[in-house]
Design an enzyme around this catalytic site. Structure first.
Site, PDB file in Angstrom:
ATOM      1  N   VAL A 166       1.277  20.183  14.459  1.00  0.00           N
ATOM      2  CA  VAL A 166       0.705  21.380  15.161  1.00  0.00           C
ATOM      3  C   VAL A 166      -0.668  21.172  15.449  1.00  0.00           C
ATOM      4  CG1 VAL A 166       2.335  22.999  14.027  1.00  0.00           C
ATOM      5  CG2 VAL A 166      -0.013  22.350  12.763  1.00  0.00           C
TER       6      VAL A 166
ATOM      7  N   TYR B  12      -9.766  24.006   1.816  1.00  0.00           N
ATOM      8  CA  TYR B  12      -8.526  25.001   1.992  1.00  0.00           C
ATOM      9  C   TYR B  12      -8.976  26.632   1.885  1.00  0.00           C
ATOM     10  CZ  TYR B  12      -3.933  26.783   0.696  1.00  0.00           C
ATOM     11  OH  TYR B  12      -2.596  27.382   0.557  1.00  0.00           O
TER      12      TYR B  12
ATOM     13  N   THR C  13       7.246  26.004  -4.903  1.00  0.00           N
ATOM     14  CA  THR C  13       7.866  24.933  -4.317  1.00  0.00           C
ATOM     15  C   THR C  13       8.381  23.497  -5.029  1.00  0.00           C
ATOM     16  OG1 THR C  13       5.621  24.021  -3.464  1.00  0.00           O
ATOM     17  CG2 THR C  13       6.533  26.044  -2.433  1.00  0.00           C
TER      18      THR C  13
END
Length: 256
Positions: free
Chosen positions: A64, A155, A190
């Protein structure tokens, strides 16, 4: 399950696992035509096959941060399917390091994926949606963009930027009936988080214990909130940053 999203077209970045995969599966199961992208061909094909059991899906190997390739793919999906109704900017990058060891390359990579790519995705989708007079975009932020996180400076800062950008985009999209919202996850279990928890069970237990609901969230729980904001059920909601974090963000407002 209701097929209330039949006839809708949705794009999900980072759709090969975790929150992205859970969201794509839910969208497909509710009748939407779903296009996913991710960088790893093997994981992407596994995800595509899994989603295909629930509905219509296509997959594209994509970085991306390739602005031309990314925006061109979004335009292509919309052109081939007669429009774009829902967009989820979920692809993410994270580097864990003390600030004194965090490189400029790491900083730039986290911003390139978490903020800049989401900007490109939102901008491209908004052009299509504004021309059609309707659409919904959800950007996946993080509680670290609200609460400063040690060893996660790049982040955390990039997710804070994404949250604020989302609000700006919502102000501009509103007159054209294009809604832009953010989901703010906390700890989500996750595959990567599960692996970390298995290797550091004491730390994982301490982290979970600091969450009011005493556990991490499941990707499917995040997907439900994302699809809600994407759907017409949230037709008068735009510009929000919705925490889906077991109550962690609420602790900002509690006395110490």
């Amino acid at each position: 399950m209701s097929k209330d999203l039949a006839g809708k077209v949705a794009i999900v970045t980072g759709g090969s696992d975790g929150i992205g995969l859970a969201t794509a599966k839910l969208l497909a199961s509710r009748g939407a035509t779903v296009a996913i992208c991710a960088r790893r061909p093997d994981k992407l094909e596994e995800a595509r096959a899994e989603i295909a059991q629930l509905g219509t899906v296509e997959a594209k190997v994509m970085d991306v941060t390739d602005e031309a390739g990314f925006s061109g793919w979004i335009e292509d999906v919309a052109a081939r399917h007669g429009g774009l109704h829902m967009m989820v900017n979920n692809a993410m990058s994270v580097h864990y390091a003390p600030l004194t060891k965090l490189t400029t390359e790491h900083w730039r990579k986290d911003f390139a994926v978490n903020a800049e790519a989401a900007f490109v995705g939102t901008r491209t989708a908004m052009k299509i949606m504004m021309a059609a007079g309707k659409g919904s975009i959800v950007n996946i932020s993080s509680t670290t963009g609200i609460r400063a996180a040690p060893y996660m400076a790049s982040y955390s800062a990039s997710k804070a930027a994404l949250t604020h950008f989302t609000a700006c985009a919502a102000m501009e999209g509103g007159p054209a009936n294009v809604r832009v919202n953010a989901i703010v996850p906390g700890q989500v279990m996750t595959a990567a988080t599960e692996d970390w928890a298995s290797k550091a069970p004491e730390t994982a237990a301490k982290t979970a214990g600091a969450i009011p609901m005493m556990r991490g969230g499941q990707p499917e729980e995040l997907a439900e909130a994302i699809v809600f904001l994407l759907s017409d059920a949230a037709s008068y909601i735009t510009g929000v940053a919705l925490p889906v974090d077991g109550g962690k963000a609420a602790q900002l407002y509690l006395p110490s």
